[in-house]
Write a protein that holds these residues in place. Structure first.
Motif, PDB file in Angstrom:
ATOM      1  N   PHE A 114     -18.461  -5.637 -30.450  1.00  0.00           N
ATOM      2  CA  PHE A 114     -19.573  -6.809 -30.257  1.00  0.00           C
ATOM      3  C   PHE A 114     -20.713  -6.515 -30.846  1.00  0.00           C
ATOM      4  CE2 PHE A 114     -19.310  -4.247 -26.390  1.00  0.00           C
ATOM      5  CZ  PHE A 114     -20.851  -4.375 -26.094  1.00  0.00           C
ATOM      6  N   GLU A 115     -21.728  -7.242 -31.129  1.00  0.00           N
ATOM      7  CA  GLU A 115     -23.071  -7.295 -31.529  1.00  0.00           C
ATOM      8  C   GLU A 115     -24.067  -7.241 -30.362  1.00  0.00           C
ATOM      9  OE1 GLU A 115     -23.696  -9.222 -35.128  1.00  0.00           O
ATOM     10  OE2 GLU A 115     -24.139 -10.907 -34.121  1.00  0.00           O
ATOM     11  N   SER A 116     -25.139  -6.755 -30.509  1.00  0.00           N
ATOM     12  CA  SER A 116     -26.387  -7.036 -29.452  1.00  0.00           C
ATOM     13  C   SER A 116     -27.873  -6.531 -29.858  1.00  0.00           C
ATOM     14  CB  SER A 116     -26.113  -6.189 -28.025  1.00  0.00           C
ATOM     15  OG  SER A 116     -25.760  -4.792 -28.331  1.00  0.00           O
ATOM     16  N   ARG A 117     -28.650  -6.681 -29.272  1.00  0.00           N
ATOM     17  CA  ARG A 117     -30.022  -6.284 -29.867  1.00  0.00           C
ATOM     18  C   ARG A 117     -30.661  -5.338 -28.798  1.00  0.00           C
ATOM     19  NH1 ARG A 117     -33.341  -9.397 -33.051  1.00  0.00           N
ATOM     20  NH2 ARG A 117     -34.830  -7.735 -32.440  1.00  0.00           N
ATOM     21  N   LYS A 118     -31.399  -4.081 -29.314  1.00  0.00           N
ATOM     22  CA  LYS A 118     -32.060  -3.407 -28.280  1.00  0.00           C
ATOM     23  C   LYS A 118     -33.461  -2.964 -29.301  1.00  0.00           C
ATOM     24  CE  LYS A 118     -31.489   1.151 -25.871  1.00  0.00           C
ATOM     25  NZ  LYS A 118     -30.809   2.268 -25.405  1.00  0.00           N
ATOM     26  N   ASP A 119     -34.293  -3.241 -28.343  1.00  0.00           N
ATOM     27  CA  ASP A 119     -35.760  -3.064 -29.010  1.00  0.00           C
ATOM     28  C   ASP A 119     -35.835  -3.653 -30.496  1.00  0.00           C
ATOM     29  OD1 ASP A 119     -36.534  -1.475 -26.807  1.00  0.00           O
ATOM     30  OD2 ASP A 119     -35.904   0.054 -27.403  1.00  0.00           O
ATOM     31  N   ASN A 120     -36.040  -2.968 -31.512  1.00  0.00           N
ATOM     32  CA  ASN A 120     -35.982  -3.445 -32.920  1.00  0.00           C
ATOM     33  C   ASN A 120     -34.630  -3.021 -33.538  1.00  0.00           C
ATOM     34  OD1 ASN A 120     -38.512  -4.417 -32.771  1.00  0.00           O
ATOM     35  ND2 ASN A 120     -39.468  -2.260 -33.120  1.00  0.00           N
ATOM     36  N   ALA A 121     -33.743  -2.769 -32.735  1.00  0.00           N
ATOM     37  CA  ALA A 121     -32.506  -2.130 -33.506  1.00  0.00           C
ATOM     38  C   ALA A 121     -31.286  -3.292 -33.385  1.00  0.00           C
ATOM     39  CB  ALA A 121     -31.853  -0.946 -32.875  1.00  0.00           C
ATOM     40  N   HIS A 122     -30.513  -3.615 -34.259  1.00  0.00           N
ATOM     41  CA  HIS A 122     -29.343  -4.399 -34.406  1.00  0.00           C
ATOM     42  C   HIS A 122     -28.199  -3.474 -33.904  1.00  0.00           C
ATOM     43  CE1 HIS A 122     -26.707  -7.920 -35.222  1.00  0.00           C
ATOM     44  NE2 HIS A 122     -26.058  -6.849 -35.805  1.00  0.00           N
ATOM     45  N   ILE A 123     -27.451  -3.814 -32.914  1.00  0.00           N
ATOM     46  CA  ILE A 123     -26.239  -2.680 -32.565  1.00  0.00           C
ATOM     47  C   ILE A 123     -24.853  -3.428 -32.706  1.00  0.00           C
ATOM     48  CG2 ILE A 123     -25.421  -1.401 -30.869  1.00  0.00           C
ATOM     49  CD1 ILE A 123     -28.489  -1.297 -29.660  1.00  0.00           C
ATOM     50  N   ILE A 124     -23.835  -2.641 -33.402  1.00  0.00           N
ATOM     51  CA  ILE A 124     -22.564  -3.103 -33.162  1.00  0.00           C
ATOM     52  C   ILE A 124     -21.832  -2.117 -32.359  1.00  0.00           C
ATOM     53  CG2 ILE A 124     -20.391  -3.711 -34.581  1.00  0.00           C
ATOM     54  CD1 ILE A 124     -21.874  -4.382 -36.914  1.00  0.00           C
ATOM     55  N   THR A 125     -21.232  -2.667 -31.193  1.00  0.00           N
ATOM     56  CA  THR A 125     -20.461  -1.434 -30.379  1.00  0.00           C
ATOM     57  C   THR A 125     -18.867  -1.689 -30.484  1.00  0.00           C
ATOM     58  OG1 THR A 125     -22.314  -1.587 -28.742  1.00  0.00           O
ATOM     59  CG2 THR A 125     -20.115  -0.864 -27.855  1.00  0.00           C
ATOM     60  N   VAL A 126     -18.401  -0.428 -30.698  1.00  0.00           N
ATOM     61  CA  VAL A 126     -17.061  -0.365 -30.512  1.00  0.00           C
ATOM     62  C   VAL A 126     -16.657   0.498 -29.305  1.00  0.00           C
ATOM     63  CG1 VAL A 126     -14.894   0.366 -31.758  1.00  0.00           C
ATOM     64  CG2 VAL A 126     -16.751  -0.337 -33.174  1.00  0.00           C
ATOM     65  N   GLN A 127     -16.033  -0.203 -28.378  1.00  0.00           N
ATOM     66  CA  GLN A 127     -15.643   0.318 -27.083  1.00  0.00           C
ATOM     67  C   GLN A 127     -14.212   0.458 -26.898  1.00  0.00           C
ATOM     68  OE1 GLN A 127     -18.262  -1.830 -24.275  1.00  0.00           O
ATOM     69  NE2 GLN A 127     -16.345  -2.823 -23.400  1.00  0.00           N
ATOM     70  N   ASP A 128     -13.685   1.436 -25.934  1.00  0.00           N
ATOM     71  CA  ASP A 128     -12.446   1.446 -25.772  1.00  0.00           C
ATOM     72  C   ASP A 128     -12.096   1.862 -24.234  1.00  0.00           C
ATOM     73  OD1 ASP A 128     -12.196   4.480 -25.506  1.00  0.00           O
ATOM     74  OD2 ASP A 128     -12.579   4.476 -27.573  1.00  0.00           O
ATOM     75  N   ASN A 129     -10.814   2.104 -23.932  1.00  0.00           N
ATOM     76  CA  ASN A 129     -10.818   2.492 -22.558  1.00  0.00           C
ATOM     77  C   ASN A 129      -9.773   3.742 -22.292  1.00  0.00           C
ATOM     78  OD1 ASN A 129      -8.281   1.302 -23.772  1.00  0.00           O
ATOM     79  ND2 ASN A 129      -7.364   0.655 -21.739  1.00  0.00           N
TER      80      ASN A 129
END
Length: 199
Positions: free
Chosen positions: A108-123
């Motif tokens: 998924f994608e998100s925003r943090k401060d001035n950064a655009h972030i794509i996160t790949v997370q697993d279990n």
């Protein structure tokens, strides 16, 4: 016996048709992969890249019964081949290091401060805190992988590709809220000037 012969013949025809269909798909996938890899295009359709990665990894995803969930993504100013290789490595790792659980991968994608972030997370089994600073060095692997095979260059490649485009990759492990295994989240950070918007 005649009916048995006819059934054998029909089964052979079915297998031939399936083989032709599979071969056609493989050729198309390789063609698409080559087009993305050789492209000098700087506008990256992240949705298209992720679709190609899932097709390239179809057998691994299917054999592991992995579940991959994701939404729609914003276009980025990055060569598509960079993101394709990064996604491919991170998804393969999520499957390989799933441990005793069914791989569950969320992108998924998100925003943090001035950064655009794509996160790949697993279990999966996670990356111990003491290994996280060194894990991006070539040929370095986490201390908890045991006998699981690997070259130790995948994450190094991911970081090099992302930094080469002006981005950064950050590890979060263990993930918050995990109940059984630690899990890992890789945050791909892009400066705002690399964000081009949705199509």
């Amino acid at each position: 016996k005649g009916q048995d012969d006819e059934q054998v013949f029909l089964n052979c025809v079915k297998q031939i048709r399936e083989s032709i269909f599979t071969s056609q798909n493989i050729v198309k996938d390789l063609s698409d992969f080559a087009a993305l890899t050789l492209s000098s295009e700087e506008r990256c359709d992240v949705n298209e890249v992720l679709m190609h990665v899932k097709r390239l990894l179809y057998d691994e995803i299917d054999n592991s019964n992995a579940a991959i969930a994701h939404g729609a993504f914003t276009d980025l100013n990055i060569q598509p081949f960079r993101l394709l290789i990064i996604f491919k490595n991170l998804i393969q790792n999520a499957i390989k290091y799933a441990g005793a659980t069914k791989p569950q991968i969320l992108i998924f994608e998100s925003r943090k401060d001035n950064a655009h972030i794509i996160t790949v997370q697993d279990n999966g089994i996670g990356i111990p805190p003491q290994d996280q600073n060194a894990i991006f060095a070539p040929y370095r692997r986490a201390s908890n992988v045991g006998k699981i095979g690997g070259s130790g260059i995948g994450l190094s490649t991911c970081r090099s590709l992302l930094r080469g485009a002006g981005g950064e990759i950050v590890i979060e492990s263990p993930r918050s809220g995990m109940l059984t295994q630690p899990g890992t989240a890789f945050h791909l950070e892009f400066p705002q000037e690399m964000v081009l918007g949705k199509r």
